[in-house]
Design an enzyme around this catalytic site. Structure first.
Site, PDB file in Angstrom:
ATOM      1  N   PRO A 126       0.803  -1.231   0.000  1.00  0.00           N
ATOM      2  CG  PRO A 126      -0.938  -1.597   1.525  1.00  0.00           C
ATOM      3  CD  PRO A 126       0.354  -2.178   1.048  1.00  0.00           C
ATOM      4  CB  SER A 130       6.444   3.867  -7.765  1.00  0.00           C
ATOM      5  OG  SER A 130       5.202   4.040  -8.429  1.00  0.00           O
ATOM      6  CB  ILE A 155      -1.057  -9.936  -4.891  1.00  0.00           C
ATOM      7  CG1 ILE A 155      -0.311  -8.969  -3.962  1.00  0.00           C
ATOM      8  CG2 ILE A 155      -0.177 -11.106  -5.320  1.00  0.00           C
ATOM      9  CD1 ILE A 155       0.838  -8.225  -4.602  1.00  0.00           C
ATOM     10  N   GLY A 338     -21.041   6.234 -31.409  1.00  0.00           N
ATOM     11  CA  GLY A 338     -21.821   5.871 -30.228  1.00  0.00           C
ATOM     12  C   GLY A 338     -21.828   4.380 -29.962  1.00  0.00           C
ATOM     13  CD  GLU A 361       4.197  -7.111 -14.817  1.00  0.00           C
ATOM     14  OE1 GLU A 361       5.292  -7.219 -15.404  1.00  0.00           O
ATOM     15  OE2 GLU A 361       3.257  -7.903 -14.967  1.00  0.00           O
ATOM     16  CB  SER A 364       3.876   5.734 -18.142  1.00  0.00           C
ATOM     17  OG  SER A 364       3.057   4.849 -18.868  1.00  0.00           O
TER      18      SER A 364
END
Length: 379
Positions: A126, A130, A155, A338, A361, A364
């Site tokens: 939590p 990163s 996970i 639409g 993973e 960006s």
């Protein structure tokens, strides 16, 4: 497919048929019902898909990096949720191949290939998404083994897994060098709890869970040596990022194919909308993005297994492919008008499924940091 041998071409042909016949028709049902993609485990195992990345020495098919990229691409193009479940399993088995001892490999990997054991990779926390070095999960050695205490989040496969690669600090004062990896078999060990599947925006069949650990595992659960876990995780993630790039181009390919077909069928003033230059340019931009993404992905895939370092190439592939795929899917939805916004067509699912690929993973932003560090410092 020029880089593939004849056996790999046959395997990919088989995967393509399986994806179209079994995965593609059920993908919208998995999404609508939030049903777990593990329903496909038995049929995937029968084809050897659970061991595509595992070496033949340990019972797998041991595909080359390029063949593995194309396999993941085919599966993701049919069902993103199934590809997510499968590649999470790959992260776990890669961790064992990279960091495990021969006993661990011999005991787990053949069963993982056979579909008798499903794997999960538990790194994210939590407060340490990163930057894994910030993890708070601890593993304290005792006479009984290691007491692991902490919480992991998002996970994939966790509640269904037969083994989980858990990363924890054994020597917190050493930062990254104090992180170790453990091969944890939750069905045999008390003190491991799973939350309900997270209610995610996309990849609704690729269930992710919070895992709470307060358990003791035997010393034999240590993967490699104390302090080697961070290196194992980084190596596994290099592979995983190439597979995320393949997931992105697989879904983007499906989106572009749908847009091409729709543009030829939909008519305005008696003409198919594919006759209009503005729409043609949108399709052209999609094709360029897809080709560039695949080139970066295949370049990184070719380096896999060569012994050369490819962290930068994997980061480039993941960054560009996931962002390009989002552009492609968005344009494909726009071409549908639409209709693309309704669940009668798969475009809105593609857009939702792709969104997480720019986050998990390594986001960006993290990929940009990896690439910049390589440019500035040569590593």
């Amino acid at each position: 497919m020029s880089d593939l041998n004849e056996e790999e071409r046959l395997i990919l042909d088989q995967i393509e048929r399986f994806a179209k016949q079994e995965l593609l028709p059920y993908a919208p049902i998995l999404d609508a019902n939030e049903e777990t993609a593990t329903r496909h485990l038995a049929s995937m195992a029968a084809l050897g898909l659970m061991g595509l990345n595992i070496s033949p020495d340990h019972g797998g098919l041991g595909l080359s990096g390029v063949a593995l990229y194309e396999a993941v691409e085919l599966i993701a193009g049919a069902c993103g949720s199934t590809a997510s479940m499968l590649t999470a399993h790959f992260l776990a088995t890669d961790s064992i191949e990279i960091g495990g001892n021969e006993d661990q490999k011999a005991r787990i990997l053949p069963l993982a290939t056979a579909g008798e054991m499903l794997g999960a990779f538990a790194l994210t926390e939590p407060q340490a998404g990163s930057n894994p070095v910030d993890m708070s999960t601890r593993a304290v050695k005792s006479e009984l083994g290691y007491h692991i205490r902490g919480t992991k989040c998002f996970i994939s496969n966790a509640a269904y897994a037969d083994f989980i690669i858990v990363y924890a600090k054994t020597s917190p004062e050493l930062a990254a060098r104090g992180i170790s990896a453990f091969l944890v078999e939750p069905k045999d060990i008390p003190g491991i709890e799973f939350g309900l599947p997270e209610r995610t925006m996309g990849l609704r069949g690729g269930h992710v869970f919070t895992v709470t650990l307060d358990c003791v595992v035997p010393s034999s659960s240590l993967l490699g040596t104390e302090g080697s876990g961070f290196r194992t995780a980084l190596s596994a993630l290099d592979n995983g990022r190439i597979e995320v790039a393949a997931q992105a181009t697989g879904i983007a390919s499906a989106a572009l194919e749908a847009a091409l077909a729709y543009s030829k069928e939909r008519k305005v003033s008696g003409h198919p909308i594919s006759d209009f230059q503005g729409l043609q340019w949108m399709l052209a931009d999609c094709a360029v993005d897809l080709s560039a993404a695949r080139a970066l992905g295949l370049n990184a895939a070719k380096m896999r297994g060569t012994g050369r370092r490819y962290s930068t190439e994997a980061a480039m592939a993941k960054l560009f492919s996931t962002e390009a795929a989002a552009r492609i899917a968005d344009k494909a939805l726009q071409i549908h008008g639409g209709n693309g916004y309704t669940r009668d067509y798969p475009l809105e699912r593609y857009v939702r499924d792709l969104r997480i690929l720019r986050i998990y993973e390594g986001s960006s932003e993290i990929q940009r940091s990896i690439i910049a560090r390589s440019l500035l410092h040569g590593r």
